[in-house]
Write an enzyme that holds these catalytic residues in place. Structure first.
Site, PDB file in Angstrom:
ATOM      1  N   LYS A  49       0.830  -1.212   0.000  1.00  0.00           N
ATOM      2  CA  LYS A  49       0.000   0.000   0.000  1.00  0.00           C
ATOM      3  C   LYS A  49       0.871   1.271   0.000  1.00  0.00           C
ATOM      4  CE  LYS A  49      -2.077  -1.159   3.864  1.00  0.00           C
ATOM      5  NZ  LYS A  49      -1.355  -2.408   4.161  1.00  0.00           N
ATOM      6  N   ARG A 105      -9.643   0.308   8.737  1.00  0.00           N
ATOM      7  CA  ARG A 105      -9.227  -1.077   8.949  1.00  0.00           C
ATOM      8  C   ARG A 105     -10.297  -1.880   9.675  1.00  0.00           C
ATOM      9  NH1 ARG A 105      -3.301  -0.113   8.837  1.00  0.00           N
ATOM     10  NH2 ARG A 105      -2.225  -2.098   8.784  1.00  0.00           N
ATOM     11  N   ARG A 139      11.693  -5.529   4.852  1.00  0.00           N
ATOM     12  CA  ARG A 139      11.218  -4.130   4.775  1.00  0.00           C
ATOM     13  C   ARG A 139      12.113  -3.206   5.609  1.00  0.00           C
ATOM     14  NH1 ARG A 139       5.089  -2.365   5.428  1.00  0.00           N
ATOM     15  NH2 ARG A 139       5.076  -3.682   7.288  1.00  0.00           N
ATOM     16  N   ARG A 162      11.097  -1.834  11.341  1.00  0.00           N
ATOM     17  CA  ARG A 162      10.057  -1.582  12.331  1.00  0.00           C
ATOM     18  C   ARG A 162      10.040  -2.667  13.400  1.00  0.00           C
ATOM     19  NH1 ARG A 162       4.790  -0.557   8.683  1.00  0.00           N
ATOM     20  NH2 ARG A 162       3.873  -1.741  10.385  1.00  0.00           N
ATOM     21  N   ARG A 176      -0.531  -9.865  13.147  1.00  0.00           N
ATOM     22  CA  ARG A 176      -1.149  -8.798  12.331  1.00  0.00           C
ATOM     23  C   ARG A 176      -1.952  -9.390  11.181  1.00  0.00           C
ATOM     24  NH1 ARG A 176       4.061  -5.775  11.200  1.00  0.00           N
ATOM     25  NH2 ARG A 176       2.895  -4.707   9.563  1.00  0.00           N
TER      26      ARG A 176
HETATM   27  P1  ADP Z   1       1.292  -2.078   7.504  1.00  0.00           P
HETATM   28  O1  ADP Z   1       2.015  -1.055   6.666  1.00  0.00           O
HETATM   29  O2  ADP Z   1       2.137  -3.256   7.777  1.00  0.00           O
HETATM   30  O3  ADP Z   1      -0.059  -2.396   6.966  1.00  0.00           O
HETATM   31  P2  ADP Z   1       0.719   0.112   9.260  1.00  0.00           P
HETATM   32  O4  ADP Z   1       1.952   0.926   9.251  1.00  0.00           O
HETATM   33  O5  ADP Z   1      -0.401   0.572   8.404  1.00  0.00           O
HETATM   34  O6  ADP Z   1       1.100  -1.396   8.909  1.00  0.00           O
HETATM   35  O7  ADP Z   1       0.181  -0.053  10.734  1.00  0.00           O
HETATM   36  C1  ADP Z   1       1.019  -0.424  11.787  1.00  0.00           C
HETATM   37  C2  ADP Z   1       0.207  -0.589  13.051  1.00  0.00           C
HETATM   38  O8  ADP Z   1      -0.438   0.668  13.389  1.00  0.00           O
HETATM   39  C3  ADP Z   1      -0.939  -1.585  12.965  1.00  0.00           C
HETATM   40  O9  ADP Z   1      -0.520  -2.922  13.212  1.00  0.00           O
HETATM   41  C4  ADP Z   1      -1.873  -1.050  14.061  1.00  0.00           C
HETATM   42  O10 ADP Z   1      -1.408  -1.388  15.351  1.00  0.00           O
HETATM   43  C5  ADP Z   1      -1.743   0.454  13.901  1.00  0.00           C
HETATM   44  N1  ADP Z   1      -2.730   0.977  12.927  1.00  0.00           N
HETATM   45  C6  ADP Z   1      -2.481   1.536  11.719  1.00  0.00           C
HETATM   46  N2  ADP Z   1      -3.619   1.891  11.113  1.00  0.00           N
HETATM   47  C7  ADP Z   1      -4.628   1.535  11.941  1.00  0.00           C
HETATM   48  C8  ADP Z   1      -6.044   1.624  11.876  1.00  0.00           C
HETATM   49  N3  ADP Z   1      -6.678   2.145  10.808  1.00  0.00           N
HETATM   50  N4  ADP Z   1      -6.762   1.147  12.922  1.00  0.00           N
HETATM   51  C9  ADP Z   1      -6.169   0.633  14.011  1.00  0.00           C
HETATM   52  N5  ADP Z   1      -4.840   0.504  14.121  1.00  0.00           N
HETATM   53  C10 ADP Z   1      -4.059   0.952  13.109  1.00  0.00           C
HETATM   54  P1  ADP Z   2       2.192  -1.832   3.219  1.00  0.00           P
HETATM   55  O1  ADP Z   2       2.202  -0.320   3.197  1.00  0.00           O
HETATM   56  O2  ADP Z   2       0.992  -2.424   2.567  1.00  0.00           O
HETATM   57  O3  ADP Z   2       2.422  -2.382   4.586  1.00  0.00           O
HETATM   58  P2  ADP Z   2       4.782  -1.625   1.878  1.00  0.00           P
HETATM   59  O4  ADP Z   2       4.546  -0.701   0.748  1.00  0.00           O
HETATM   60  O5  ADP Z   2       5.505  -1.090   3.063  1.00  0.00           O
HETATM   61  O6  ADP Z   2       3.412  -2.322   2.320  1.00  0.00           O
HETATM   62  O7  ADP Z   2       5.549  -2.896   1.301  1.00  0.00           O
HETATM   63  C1  ADP Z   2       5.968  -3.960   2.169  1.00  0.00           C
HETATM   64  C2  ADP Z   2       7.377  -4.409   1.792  1.00  0.00           C
HETATM   65  O8  ADP Z   2       7.317  -5.117   0.542  1.00  0.00           O
HETATM   66  C3  ADP Z   2       8.358  -3.278   1.572  1.00  0.00           C
HETATM   67  O9  ADP Z   2       9.635  -3.741   1.977  1.00  0.00           O
HETATM   68  C4  ADP Z   2       8.315  -3.017   0.063  1.00  0.00           C
HETATM   69  O10 ADP Z   2       9.535  -2.492  -0.446  1.00  0.00           O
HETATM   70  C5  ADP Z   2       8.056  -4.419  -0.474  1.00  0.00           C
HETATM   71  N1  ADP Z   2       7.182  -4.454  -1.660  1.00  0.00           N
HETATM   72  C6  ADP Z   2       6.129  -3.646  -1.942  1.00  0.00           C
HETATM   73  N2  ADP Z   2       5.540  -4.003  -3.094  1.00  0.00           N
HETATM   74  C7  ADP Z   2       6.232  -5.090  -3.552  1.00  0.00           C
HETATM   75  C8  ADP Z   2       6.100  -5.938  -4.719  1.00  0.00           C
HETATM   76  N3  ADP Z   2       5.128  -5.740  -5.621  1.00  0.00           N
HETATM   77  N4  ADP Z   2       6.977  -6.943  -4.849  1.00  0.00           N
HETATM   78  C9  ADP Z   2       7.947  -7.157  -3.923  1.00  0.00           C
HETATM   79  N5  ADP Z   2       8.127  -6.396  -2.819  1.00  0.00           N
HETATM   80  C10 ADP Z   2       7.275  -5.376  -2.630  1.00  0.00           C
END
Ligand code: ADP
Ligand code: ADP
Length: 224
Positions: free
Chosen positions: A18, A93, A132, A165, A176
């Protein structure tokens, strides 16, 4: 470009891409990128009360309670740079968050234009999370293998330090993913029922995912 503000929600499990996709899409669409996880991490970095409260949940791989999260994101969306809409990443979410967002937008006469759902199998997500790395300054996401920075450990955009992270440890990631399937995946049907969902295959190279996303955005913005 279609009339009225453009609200797009990127839906998808943790590490589905995302943030990576949003970084490219926001430039093309000139939209503000609102990522709830980044907002929590900013608060954590500044040691605000909100950040310290959120940390307890984030460390356990659980969702931060809806009331805290909704208030934080609504405050962000009320700022002038979101007057033209926003690219939402990581919010909503839960169904309660989605309903709160719908209610707020409806009050202003706005609606969500598109919800791309970036689908990726769980085992691929676990592999992605392990590599990541995040910029301490801007939150940009890299991957040691799949999306490395030009200089190891340094953000291409602003030279910030890249770090792993705390919640990207394997045991927290599994938690998660469970939370995602239970609390967030019902949003797929929620937005499908509203007629705004677009399925995107996230299990392909970053550029291919971006191309699919752009096609979905162009189609949606033509319709509205
Ligand atoms: P990822 O990129 O792996 O999807 P995020 O950075 O979006 O993770 O979120 C990291 C953490 O922050 C989540 O595991 C949760 O604890 C909290 N968080 C983020 N967005 C939300 C949301 N919309 N509602 C509740 N918790 C959230
Ligand atoms: P989210 O915001 O959904 O948690 P991220 O954009 O942080 O996801 O991506 C998660 C990890 O996977 C990062 O290390 C990113 O560089 C990698 N990544 C993202 N898209 C791809 C893809 N299409 N193929 C392989 N690795 C990816």
């Amino acid at each position: 470009m279609a009339k009225g503000p453009t609200f797009i929600i990127l839906l998808g499990p943790p590490a589905s891409g995302k943030g990576t996709q949003a970084a490219q899409l926001r430039e093309a669409l000139e939209l503000s990128h609102v990522a709830s996880g980044d907002l929590f991490r900013e608060n954590l970095g500044n040691e605000t009360e909100l950040g310290l409260k959120a940390k307890e949940y984030m460390d356990r791989g659980e969702l931060v309670p809806d009331d805290i999260t909704i208030a934080m994101v609504m405050d962000r969306l009320s700022r002038p740079d979101c007057a033209g809409g926003a690219l939402l990443d990581g919010f909503p979410r839960t169904i309660a968050q989605a309903e709160a967002l719908d209610a707020a937008l409806t009050t202003q006469g706005h609606k969500i234009k598109l919800v791309p759902n970036i689908a990726v199998p769980d085992e691929v997500l676990v592999e992605r999370v392990g590599g990541r790395r995040i910029c301490r300054v801007c939150g940009e996401s890299y991957h040691v293998q799949f999306n490395p920075p030009q200089k190891e450990g340094v953000c291409d955009r602003d030279g910030g330090e890249l770090y792993q992270r705390d919640d990207d440890r394997p045991e927290t990631v599994r938690k998660r993913l469970k939370v995602y399937w239970k609390q967030t995946s019902p949003l797929i049907d929620y937005y499908r029922d509203q007629g705004v969902l677009a399925e995107v295959n996230g299990d392909q190279p970053i550029e291919a995912v971006q191309a699919e996303l752009r096609a979905a955005v162009e189609k949606a913005l033509r319709v509205f």
